[in-house]
Write an enzyme that holds these catalytic residues in place. Structure first.
Site, mmCIF file in Angstrom:
data_model
loop_
_atom_site.group_PDB
_atom_site.id
_atom_site.type_symbol
_atom_site.label_atom_id
_atom_site.label_comp_id
_atom_site.label_asym_id
_atom_site.label_seq_id
_atom_site.Cartn_x
_atom_site.Cartn_y
_atom_site.Cartn_z
ATOM 1 N N ASP A 164 3.547 7.218 -37.467
ATOM 2 C CA ASP A 164 4.061 8.577 -37.539
ATOM 3 C C ASP A 164 5.304 8.540 -38.429
ATOM 4 O O ASP A 164 5.946 7.497 -38.580
ATOM 5 C CB ASP A 164 4.414 9.059 -36.130
ATOM 6 C CG ASP A 164 5.117 10.395 -36.133
ATOM 7 O OD1 ASP A 164 4.513 11.377 -36.593
ATOM 8 O OD2 ASP A 164 6.279 10.445 -35.687
ATOM 9 N N ALA A 165 5.647 9.657 -39.029
ATOM 10 C CA ALA A 165 6.766 9.680 -39.977
ATOM 11 C C ALA A 165 8.080 10.088 -39.322
ATOM 12 O O ALA A 165 9.029 9.295 -39.228
ATOM 13 C CB ALA A 165 6.442 10.618 -41.141
ATOM 14 N N TYR A 166 8.145 11.338 -38.852
ATOM 15 C CA TYR A 166 9.407 11.924 -38.427
ATOM 16 C C TYR A 166 9.805 11.453 -37.034
ATOM 17 O O TYR A 166 9.085 11.654 -36.066
ATOM 18 C CB TYR A 166 9.310 13.451 -38.484
ATOM 19 C CG TYR A 166 9.051 13.931 -39.894
ATOM 20 C CD1 TYR A 166 10.034 13.810 -40.872
ATOM 21 C CD2 TYR A 166 7.821 14.463 -40.261
ATOM 22 C CE1 TYR A 166 9.804 14.221 -42.174
ATOM 23 C CE2 TYR A 166 7.581 14.879 -41.567
ATOM 24 C CZ TYR A 166 8.585 14.759 -42.518
ATOM 25 O OH TYR A 166 8.356 15.156 -43.813
ATOM 26 N N ARG A 199 14.267 19.897 -33.633
ATOM 27 C CA ARG A 199 13.115 19.008 -33.469
ATOM 28 C C ARG A 199 12.189 19.498 -32.364
ATOM 29 O O ARG A 199 10.955 19.496 -32.523
ATOM 30 C CB ARG A 199 13.601 17.589 -33.164
ATOM 31 C CG ARG A 199 12.488 16.579 -32.920
ATOM 32 C CD ARG A 199 11.571 16.465 -34.113
ATOM 33 N NE ARG A 199 10.624 15.364 -33.956
ATOM 34 C CZ ARG A 199 9.537 15.208 -34.699
ATOM 35 N NH1 ARG A 199 9.236 16.092 -35.645
ATOM 36 N NH2 ARG A 199 8.748 14.180 -34.512
ATOM 37 N N SER A 258 0.867 11.789 -40.488
ATOM 38 C CA SER A 258 1.921 12.722 -40.095
ATOM 39 C C SER A 258 1.474 14.169 -40.118
ATOM 40 O O SER A 258 0.595 14.561 -40.893
ATOM 41 C CB SER A 258 3.111 12.548 -41.054
ATOM 42 O OG SER A 258 4.126 13.489 -40.800
ATOM 43 N N ASN A 259 2.130 14.961 -39.267
ATOM 44 C CA ASN A 259 2.023 16.413 -39.364
ATOM 45 C C ASN A 259 2.624 16.945 -40.654
ATOM 46 O O ASN A 259 2.376 18.079 -41.046
ATOM 47 C CB ASN A 259 2.771 17.070 -38.197
ATOM 48 C CG ASN A 259 1.992 17.083 -36.909
ATOM 49 O OD1 ASN A 259 0.767 16.993 -36.898
ATOM 50 N ND2 ASN A 259 2.704 17.176 -35.790
#
Length: 229
Positions: A9-11, A45, A122-123
């Site tokens: 995942d990125a964030y 977030r 990622s989203n």
């Protein structure tokens, strides 16, 4: 089966989602933000994630950049900063160049040197992800950056996780999936991935039908874990 691909995942996992508010708060003339930046970052977030879930169940998909702006607008109003258009623009600009957590570049380089395929799932909207990857200087240690825009629904829909197997020709148990979101790691476990929850904040386990296979406080030992799986 041995792990063939390590997917992140990125964030919040590779990139520090609080960095935009923290860095803006340190700039001259940002006293109002400095007084509340941690709360604003958390609000931003949380709303960003909540809006992805609500859009997914309502079949009302949009790109993650719109969701990110919607979440920021809510957070700015919740913290009494909704009238500051310049601050809004600055925070959004910083979100395009989020810093990576300190261990990320070395960890990804170790995975590549060991022969694992590496990717982001990622989203995030592709341009957002490209900006973060470039800013963090990790493009040369990633084989691909996969965005939910290609399937038109946010995590944790199964079609998102299937993107990894389609891209790399893997069986689900040949994928090590790493996320800072407990719910994301849990759903990926349900999909069949070997999973790691990077629980940097020491939060309780989410009450879901599945649980992550591993829980770590940072990403440092991911190469060892991938090699031992």
């Amino acid at each position: 089966m041995p792990i063939k691909a390590c997917v992140f995942d990125a964030y919040g996992t590779l990139f520090d989602v609080a960095a935009a508010a923290r860095e803006a708060a340190a700039e001259p003339g940002r006293e109002a933000l400095a007084a509340c930046w941690q709360k604003l970052a958390g609000d931003w977030r949380l709303k960003q994630l909540q809006y992805t879930w609500l859009r997914a169940v309502a079949d009302a998909h949009t790109d993650f950049w719109e969701v990110t702006q919607n979440g920021l607008d809510w957070a700015l109003e919740a913290n009494g900063l909704q009238g500051d258009a310049e601050l809004r623009a600055r925070l959004l600009a910083l979100y395009f160049e989020l810093s990576a957590y300190p261990e990320v570049p070395k960890m990804l380089a170790q995975l590549k040197a060991a022969g694992f395929a590496t990717a982001i799932l990622s989203n995030g909207e592709p341009k957002m992800l490209a900006g973060a990857v470039e800013s963090a200087g990790v493009s040369d240690v990633l084989d691909d950056v996969l965005s939910v825009q290609d399937v038109g629904v946010f995590k944790p829909h199964a079609s998102v996780y299937q993107m990894v197997n389609t891209r790399f020709g893997t069986a689900s148990d040949e994928v090590l999936f790493v996320s800072s979101n407990g719910w994301d790691a849990a759903h990926a476990s349900g999909f069949g991935f070997t999973t790691v929850w990077v629980n940097r904040a020491g939060e309780p386990m989410d009450r879901l039908p599945w649980t992550p296979a591993h829980v770590l406080s940072d990403l440092t030992t991911i190469p060892d874990l991938a090699g031992a799986a």
